[in-house]
Design a protein around this motif. Structure first.
Motif, PDB file in Angstrom:
ATOM      1  N   ASP A  45     -63.439 -30.045 -11.859  1.00  0.00           N
ATOM      2  CA  ASP A  45     -63.172 -30.309 -10.455  1.00  0.00           C
ATOM      3  C   ASP A  45     -63.690 -31.684 -10.031  1.00  0.00           C
ATOM      4  OD1 ASP A  45     -62.081 -29.205  -8.153  1.00  0.00           O
ATOM      5  OD2 ASP A  45     -64.073 -28.749  -7.358  1.00  0.00           O
ATOM      6  N   LEU A  93     -61.789 -25.077 -13.846  1.00  0.00           N
ATOM      7  CA  LEU A  93     -62.175 -26.012 -12.784  1.00  0.00           C
ATOM      8  C   LEU A  93     -63.680 -26.199 -12.626  1.00  0.00           C
ATOM      9  CD1 LEU A  93     -59.830 -25.635  -9.693  1.00  0.00           C
ATOM     10  CD2 LEU A  93     -60.259 -27.635 -11.100  1.00  0.00           C
ATOM     11  N   LEU A  94     -64.441 -25.101 -12.738  1.00  0.00           N
ATOM     12  CA  LEU A  94     -65.877 -25.195 -12.434  1.00  0.00           C
ATOM     13  C   LEU A  94     -66.732 -25.348 -13.685  1.00  0.00           C
ATOM     14  CD1 LEU A  94     -65.991 -22.590  -9.542  1.00  0.00           C
ATOM     15  CD2 LEU A  94     -65.856 -25.082  -9.429  1.00  0.00           C
ATOM     16  N   ASP A 144     -61.804 -35.154  -8.826  1.00  0.00           N
ATOM     17  CA  ASP A 144     -62.136 -35.838  -7.575  1.00  0.00           C
ATOM     18  C   ASP A 144     -62.377 -37.324  -7.808  1.00  0.00           C
ATOM     19  OD1 ASP A 144     -61.871 -33.724  -5.964  1.00  0.00           O
ATOM     20  OD2 ASP A 144     -64.010 -33.305  -5.710  1.00  0.00           O
TER      21      ASP A 144
END
Lengths: 367, 237
Positions: B96, B130-131, B100
């Motif tokens: 994630d 994602l994490l 970004d």
């Protein structure tokens, strides 16, 4: 989730309130309680210890912005502390003379003296940030060991310069006759800057620490802060993402220096300390680096825990003062052997028990 | 005029003359590949384009503007994104957070959110992870992340440095399918590859680089059929 992300990019008032103002209010309340309840109950020994802890936390967490977040290696943090301490000391000492004719503590809580002290802290922090900019700009193109040597050199040059300053002026008539330049160069030389009024209280230390912690934690969650982290992770990839790495390194340096300057200012006005060039030399810088390494590079809570530990331990090991540095060094060696990433690595304490989703063995599929 | 034009580019590493008068151009909408052996100067060419290296002579023009010698962070804003060799994911940050950072130069939150969604549709594996810290991904997933991250800068020209490096053949095929998909959606791509076979299959144009010089330039299908290229880079059959 997308909505939440967009909201995070454009913070509304509610967001600012909950993430910055709210926590700061909580810190303010905590600082009040510490000052009004804990301090009278615990007595002067623990009062001094609490202030030392807070100041070391400020130093460790601020250095962590450079060494931990951005992955640079600075070992001149005490130099910035000295800049802040001496500037703030000069502001309150000579300022008190000019305003009230004596350097004694003036006014009560938030009285004239306290305000002068706050202004001194701020000016000290700003001077220190300026020093951070001056040191940072030419030297942050350097990497690793080379940067470390430059920061070390900065601290040492500063120490020698401070030792060359004149004796502190303490006769009111002479101060009235002195020019600002004469005052600014009368910082006590090798003997140290004595006579600075003791304005530092547990309250102010924890207010400043609260401020730094909010900045640090907010930074870690923001895109600005992620730019810092990306430099630590992979400088070339960070450049390729469009991050001006030199500018961010300087920013980290300036921010860290600002808070180191404030820590220096608090140190300068603390009971039982004399602001002395030798006190803020290489040894002190090294102590701060140890706190950051021990806590884990990049872990804010790690830096806090390490700062508390390394402040409290020597206090209770006073009887073995001769062995203090041996124990220090030994604990670091043991640490590096068994937990080279520091107590918490790059994570925060509360993240240690939270398993990253998908980190089970099955999640680590081979390519 | 082509989207990217490189004219007589020279790069030195100290005394080593790594690129000797490289000239090439990338037309908007195409996939152009730069193939060649180890040490031919492929990565050096990409790094000179993205500003990570300063050329000693020659010109690089992107969208009509001279860009040689400009720092990489300015070029990303102009629409040039680079997925560096060896993937270069931020290992300790989550997938994630890596994504970004790809959108770091952009201010349009809504557009970024939409592009994120597109990237995650392109690489469903990334959505599942994602994490997770990027360092715990497999090699193929890291490559997907590196490409996805570069796409979030919404580049007009995507520079890919050896996306097949160290990946299993099956994964390489997936990655190349996606490269074609990205191009079909309108992104121009300059692809540096040692895997000439795969690269020439997806590319429109190809350049062959040998010890710092362009020795051949033609349509990819022509290069793939050429005896010289087959002998040198395609295993000779």
């Amino acid at each position: 989730m997308l909505g939440a992300r967009a909201a995070a990019l454009r913070p509304g008032y509610g967001f600012v309130l909950s993430r910055a103002v709210g926590p700061f209010g909580a810190f303010l309340a905590l600082a009040f309680v510490m000052q009004l309840v804990v301090v009278p109950w615990a007595g002067p020994f623990y009062e001094k210890l609490l202030m030392d802890i807070g100041i070391n936390c400020l130093l460790a967490v601020s250095l962590n912005l450079v060494n931990g977040f951005t992955g640079q290696f600075s070992i001149g943090h005490a130099g910035f502390m000295a800049v802040g301490g001496y500037v703030a000391g000069a502001v309150t000492y000579y300022g008190s003379f000019v305003l009230w004719g004596s350097p004694a503590v003036h006014g009560g809580f938030l009285g004239g003296g306290d305000l002068l002290f706050l202004a001194g802290c701020l000016v000290g922090g700003l001077f220190s940030a300026g020093a951070g900019y001056l040191v940072g700009l030419p030297s942050l193109r350097l990497r690793g060991d080379y940067l470390a040597i430059v920061t070390l050199g900065f601290g040492e040059i500063l120490r020698v310069l401070l030792q060359q300053t004149n004796d502190v002026i303490f006769v009111p008539a002479q101060i009235e006759a002195a020019t600002p330049w004469q005052m600014a160069t009368a910082l006590g030389g090798a003997l140290g800057f004595s006579g600075i009024p003791f304005y530092t209280t547990v309250f102010w230390v924890f207010v400043m620490l609260g401020l730094l912690l909010i900045v640090a934690f907010r930074l870690k969650e923001s895109s600005e802060g992620r730019a810092f982290l990306s430099i630590r992770e992979n400088e070339i990839a960070a450049e390729a993402m469009g991050i001006d790495t030199t500018r961010y390194k300087v920013r980290a340096f300036v921010l860290a220096a600002f808070f180191a300057g404030i820590a220096g200012a608090l140190f300068a006005h603390e009971t039982g300390t004399t602001l002395n060039p030798r006190e803020l030399g290489f040894q002190k810088s090294f102590d701060i680096v140890i706190m950051v390494v021990l806590g884990g590079m990049g872990s804010i809570s790690g830096a806090l825990v390490a700062a508390v530990l390394l402040t409290v331990l020597p206090e209770f090991l006073r009887e073995f003062a001769d062995w203090r540095l041996v124990i220090y060094a030994l604990s670091l060696i043991i640490m590096m052997r068994f937990r080279p990433q520091g107590l918490f690595g790059i994570r925060e304490i509360w993240e240690l028990w939270r398993k990253p989703p998908g980190a089970s063995p099955a999640g680590r599929g081979a390519s | 005029m082509a989207l990217l034009e490189i004219c007589d580019l020279d790069v030195h590493y100290g005394a080593i003359h790594a690129l000797k008068g490289v000239t090439l151009s990338v037309e908007a909408g195409q996939i152009v590949t730069l193939i060649g052996g180890n040490g031919a100067g492929k990565t050096t060419t990409l790094r000179a384009i993205s500003g990570l290296l300063t050329p000693s002579a020659g010109q690089i023009t992107f969208d009509g503007k001279r860009i040689d010698g400009r720092p990489p962070h300015e070029l990303v804003r102009l629409g040039l994104a680079h997925a560096p060799e060896g993937r270069g994911v931020f290992a300790n940050l989550t997938v994630d957070e890596n994504l970004d950072l790809g959108a770091y130069t952009r201010k349009d939150a809504a557009g970024v959110a939409a592009d994120r969604d597109k990237v995650l549709r392109l690489f469903p594996r990334l959505r599942e992870r994602l994490l997770q810290p990027a360092g715990t991904l497999s090699g193929g997933e890291q490559q997907m992340l590196a490409i996805g991250r570069a796409l979030l800068a919404r580049p007009r020209l995507l520079l890919l440095d050896e996306p097949s490096l160290g990946l299993a053949p099956q994964v390489v095929r997936t990655i190349f399918d996606i490269i074609r998909e990205i191009n079909a959606a309108g992104t121009t791509i300059l692809l540096v590859e040692q895997n000439a076979h795969m690269a020439l299959r997806v590319a429109h144009m190809g350049y062959v680089l040998e010890v710092g010089r362009i020795v051949m330039a033609d349509r990819a299908s022509v290069l793939a059929a050429s005896d010289d290229v087959r002998k040198a880079y395609l295993g000779g059959h």
